[in-house]
Design an enzyme around this catalytic site. Structure first.
Site, mmCIF file in Angstrom:
data_model
loop_
_atom_site.group_PDB
_atom_site.id
_atom_site.type_symbol
_atom_site.label_atom_id
_atom_site.label_comp_id
_atom_site.label_asym_id
_atom_site.label_seq_id
_atom_site.Cartn_x
_atom_site.Cartn_y
_atom_site.Cartn_z
ATOM 1 N N CYS A 1 0.833 -1.202 0.000
ATOM 2 C CA CYS A 1 0.000 0.000 0.000
ATOM 3 C C CYS A 1 0.874 1.261 0.000
ATOM 4 O O CYS A 1 1.526 1.541 -0.991
ATOM 5 C CB CYS A 1 -0.988 -0.042 1.165
ATOM 6 S SG CYS A 1 -2.391 1.095 0.984
ATOM 7 N N GLU B 1 -0.724 -8.727 4.988
ATOM 8 C CA GLU B 1 -0.559 -8.837 6.439
ATOM 9 C C GLU B 1 -1.887 -8.808 7.167
ATOM 10 O O GLU B 1 -1.972 -9.178 8.345
ATOM 11 C CB GLU B 1 0.374 -7.719 6.958
ATOM 12 C CG GLU B 1 -0.240 -6.356 7.171
ATOM 13 C CD GLU B 1 -0.539 -5.570 5.896
ATOM 14 O OE1 GLU B 1 -0.958 -4.400 6.004
ATOM 15 O OE2 GLU B 1 -0.348 -6.112 4.783
ATOM 16 N N HIS C 1 -3.342 -5.758 1.100
ATOM 17 C CA HIS C 1 -2.660 -5.952 2.390
ATOM 18 C C HIS C 1 -2.582 -7.426 2.786
ATOM 19 O O HIS C 1 -3.449 -7.934 3.502
ATOM 20 C CB HIS C 1 -3.421 -5.195 3.485
ATOM 21 C CG HIS C 1 -3.266 -3.713 3.445
ATOM 22 N ND1 HIS C 1 -2.308 -3.039 4.169
ATOM 23 C CD2 HIS C 1 -3.962 -2.771 2.755
ATOM 24 C CE1 HIS C 1 -2.420 -1.740 3.940
ATOM 25 N NE2 HIS C 1 -3.408 -1.551 3.084
#
Length: 233
Positions: free
Chosen positions: A88, A207, A205
């Site tokens: 990002c 994560e 994302h």
């Protein structure tokens, strides 16, 4: 000796703890925070530049963070072949630093988008996707207002010819459609790598997709690929 992951923290980063949690607590990897004024990366094997709003996204996303003291060390680390993942805002910073080609514009609809998306893995020939078969569809969330990836026709052809497009936005069946391209990115691009294939920038994302409890654990495939790569390096 296990590899050490470094998560860079800029003023305004807000996904740094997500990244740390994913690596340290889910993937059980040795992980440490790196402040943006740090310059010593001698004990780091993998760099992760997380999402957020570095410096409040003033001027434009990533433009100020690119000049933080740590970034010269990041550039040197990457040029020596060190693996770097920008997520990002981290992707935006890599673009501003010239480590990846292209630029980010505001989303096509001029709205911040936060939702689950589907990505198609376009190549297994990176250390980030070595465990992901080409064509596999991943469910990974996005949260951005400036994720509309753009590059000119010549550079786009280079990305296509060199197999540098790593992820494309698609539907749940893996079809790359205009409807799936919610932010307007050229060629539905969600993530690209450099020609040497040690740097990956992606807007979604991973994560935030490492535990089924929060919707998906498809992001683990990326981190597992990295850990396997470093284990044999």
């Amino acid at each position: 000796m296990s590899a050490t992951f470094g998560v860079i923290v800029f003023p305004g980063s807000n996904c740094d703890h997500d990244a740390y949690h994913a690596m340290a607590h889910v993937m059980n990897a040795k992980t440490k925070f790196l402040w943006h004024k740090d310059t010593d990366l001698s004990d780091i094997d993998f760099l992760l530049i997380p999402g957020g709003f570095s410096y409040g996204d003033y001027l434009r996303s990533g433009a100020i963070a690119r000049f933080s003291p740590i970034m010269q060390s990041v550039i040197e680390f990457a040029e020596k072949g060190g693996p770097v993942l920008g997520i990002c805002n981290g992707f935006q910073i890599l673009l501003e630093a010239g480590l990846l080609p292209g630029a980010m514009m505001h989303n096509q609809q001029l709205r911040f988008v936060c939702k689950q998306t589907h990505l198609r893995c376009e190549t297994s020939d990176t250390l980030f996707t070595r465990n992901i078969e080409e064509g596999r569809v991943l469910q990974i969330p996005v949260a951005h207002g400036e994720g509309n990836y753009f590059t000119d026709e010549d550079q786009l052809k280079k990305l296509q010819d060199n197999d540098q497009i790593v992820f494309r936005y698609c539907d749940s069946q893996g079809k790359v459609t205009e409807e799936a391209n919610f932010n307007g990115s050229v060629d539905n691009i969600a993530g690209i790598c450099n020609p040497q294939r040690n740097i990956l920038g992606m807007m979604p994302h991973p994560e935030r997709a490492v535990e089924e409890l929060i919707g998906s654990d498809d992001g683990k495939l990326i981190f597992e690929s990295v850990l396997d790569e470093l284990a044999v390096a």
